[in-house]
Enzyme design. Structure first.
Site, short mmCIF file in Angstrom:
data_model
loop_
_atom_site.label_atom_id
_atom_site.label_comp_id
_atom_site.label_asym_id
_atom_site.label_seq_id
_atom_site.Cartn_x
_atom_site.Cartn_y
_atom_site.Cartn_z
N TYR A 168 17.97 -48.65 -0.89
CA TYR A 168 16.91 -49.66 -1.28
C TYR A 168 18.36 -50.44 -1.06
CZ TYR A 168 13.14 -47.68 -2.72
OH TYR A 168 11.72 -46.97 -2.99
N GLU B 15 8.58 -52.03 -6.37
CA GLU B 15 9.12 -51.56 -7.83
C GLU B 15 9.32 -49.79 -7.82
OE1 GLU B 15 5.82 -53.11 -7.61
OE2 GLU B 15 6.44 -54.57 -8.47
C1 LIG Z 1 13.95 -42.54 -1.17
C2 LIG Z 1 13.60 -41.35 -0.40
C3 LIG Z 1 12.88 -41.45 -0.02
C4 LIG Z 1 15.23 -40.76 0.13
O1 LIG Z 1 14.49 -40.65 1.54
P1 LIG Z 1 15.69 -40.15 2.76
O2 LIG Z 1 15.11 -40.26 4.00
O3 LIG Z 1 16.38 -39.03 2.32
O4 LIG Z 1 16.90 -41.04 3.07
P2 LIG Z 1 17.86 -41.49 3.78
O5 LIG Z 1 18.47 -40.23 4.97
O6 LIG Z 1 17.10 -42.24 5.12
O7 LIG Z 1 18.82 -42.28 3.23
C5 LIG Z 1 19.79 -43.44 3.54
C6 LIG Z 1 20.70 -43.77 2.54
O8 LIG Z 1 19.99 -44.07 1.45
C7 LIG Z 1 20.95 -44.08 0.00
N1 LIG Z 1 20.40 -42.34 -0.59
C8 LIG Z 1 18.89 -41.71 0.01
N2 LIG Z 1 18.68 -41.09 -0.06
C9 LIG Z 1 20.01 -40.89 -1.25
C10 LIG Z 1 20.75 -39.93 -2.67
N3 LIG Z 1 20.33 -38.70 -2.94
N4 LIG Z 1 21.94 -40.31 -3.17
C11 LIG Z 1 22.25 -41.05 -3.10
N5 LIG Z 1 22.17 -42.21 -1.75
C12 LIG Z 1 20.79 -41.73 -1.42
C13 LIG Z 1 22.20 -43.35 1.26
O9 LIG Z 1 22.98 -45.10 1.14
C14 LIG Z 1 21.05 -43.78 2.69
O10 LIG Z 1 22.16 -43.27 3.51
P3 LIG Z 1 23.36 -42.11 3.76
O11 LIG Z 1 22.93 -40.71 4.03
O12 LIG Z 1 24.06 -42.60 4.89
O13 LIG Z 1 24.47 -41.76 2.80
C15 LIG Z 1 13.49 -39.45 -0.70
O14 LIG Z 1 14.99 -38.93 -1.94
C16 LIG Z 1 12.45 -39.25 -1.58
O15 LIG Z 1 11.08 -38.99 -0.99
N6 LIG Z 1 12.40 -39.19 -2.68
C17 LIG Z 1 11.25 -38.80 -3.62
C18 LIG Z 1 9.95 -39.72 -3.67
C19 LIG Z 1 10.55 -41.33 -3.97
O16 LIG Z 1 11.40 -41.25 -5.11
N7 LIG Z 1 10.24 -41.98 -3.23
C20 LIG Z 1 10.58 -44.42 -3.84
C21 LIG Z 1 9.91 -44.33 -4.75
S1 LIG Z 1 8.73 -44.82 -4.21
#
Ligand SMILES: CC(C)(COP(=O)(O)OP(=O)(O)OC[C@H]1O[C@@H](n2cnc3c(N)ncnc32)[C@H](O)[C@@H]1OP(=O)(O)O)[C@@H](O)C(=O)NCCC(=O)NCCS
Length: 162
Positions: free
Chosen positions: A133, A121
């Protein structure tokens, strides 16, 4: 899952391994900086004790500049389903593939145990998480209205066939 998993995330080498109790302080820090309504330390600690729950951390090689824990994931393996409860990357380590590596590890663990699907979710307004996702192939299968009691926000339910 007991073996560390190497990822290619730049700039340092990042390994995934099970969270240990001594990692909790740092995980809580990441949680607080990542969420308006963070999980408490107790809630995270409880996940370490459930047989059905797996908590992995992404740890950066200290020899390459940074070092320490830069992310974590909490998922459950129940019957044929991987359910992702929480994933977070430290603010300074985002967009380096760490979130993707953590999510991949959950799916991999599920596949090894015969899981057929992964579900989660996510808050409707969480654009980065929804983008992550979707990039991994999850599709939206429904809405849970007012799922998050703190702000009455809807959850989007997402599913990946394994
Ligand atoms: C969501 C989260 C975990 C993503 O972590 P991350 O390590 O930055 O993600 P990744 O580097 O592995 O990203 C993989 C892909 O996801 C997508 N993505 C990740 N962050 C993004 C952003 N801010 N905007 C758009 N696309 C995004 C992109 O497709 C990305 O690939 P790319 O960098 O080659 O374009 C991070 O933003 C976070 O910790 N957010 C706060 C906590 C949260 O909301 N967690 C999820 C809910 S439980």
């Amino acid at each position: 899952m007991r073996e560390p998993i190497d990822t290619l995330a730049a700039p340092g080498t990042v390994r995934l391994r099970p969270m240990r109790p001594e990692d909790l302080d740092r995980a809580v820090e990441i949680e607080k900086s990542g969420f308006r309504h963070p999980w408490s330390r107790d809630l995270l600690a409880r996940e370490l004790s459930h047989a059905w729950s797996t908590v992995l951390v992404a740890e950066e090689d200290p020899g390459r500049g940074g070092g320490g824990i830069v992310g974590f994931i909490v998922f459950w393996l129940v019957h044929d389903e991987v359910h992702v409860l929480n994933v977070a990357t430290a603010t300074e380590a985002r967009r380096r593939g760490i979130g993707r590596a953590l999510m991949d590890a959950a799916v991999e663990a599920g596949r090894k145990r015969g899981a057929r699907l992964a579900t989660l979710e996510v808050r409707r307004t969480n654009v980065p998480a929804i983008a992550l996702y979707r990039a991994l192939g999850y599709r939206e299968i429904g809405i849970r209205p007012n799922y998050y009691a703190d702000e009455g926000e809807d959850a989007i339910v997402m599913l990946l066939d394994l």
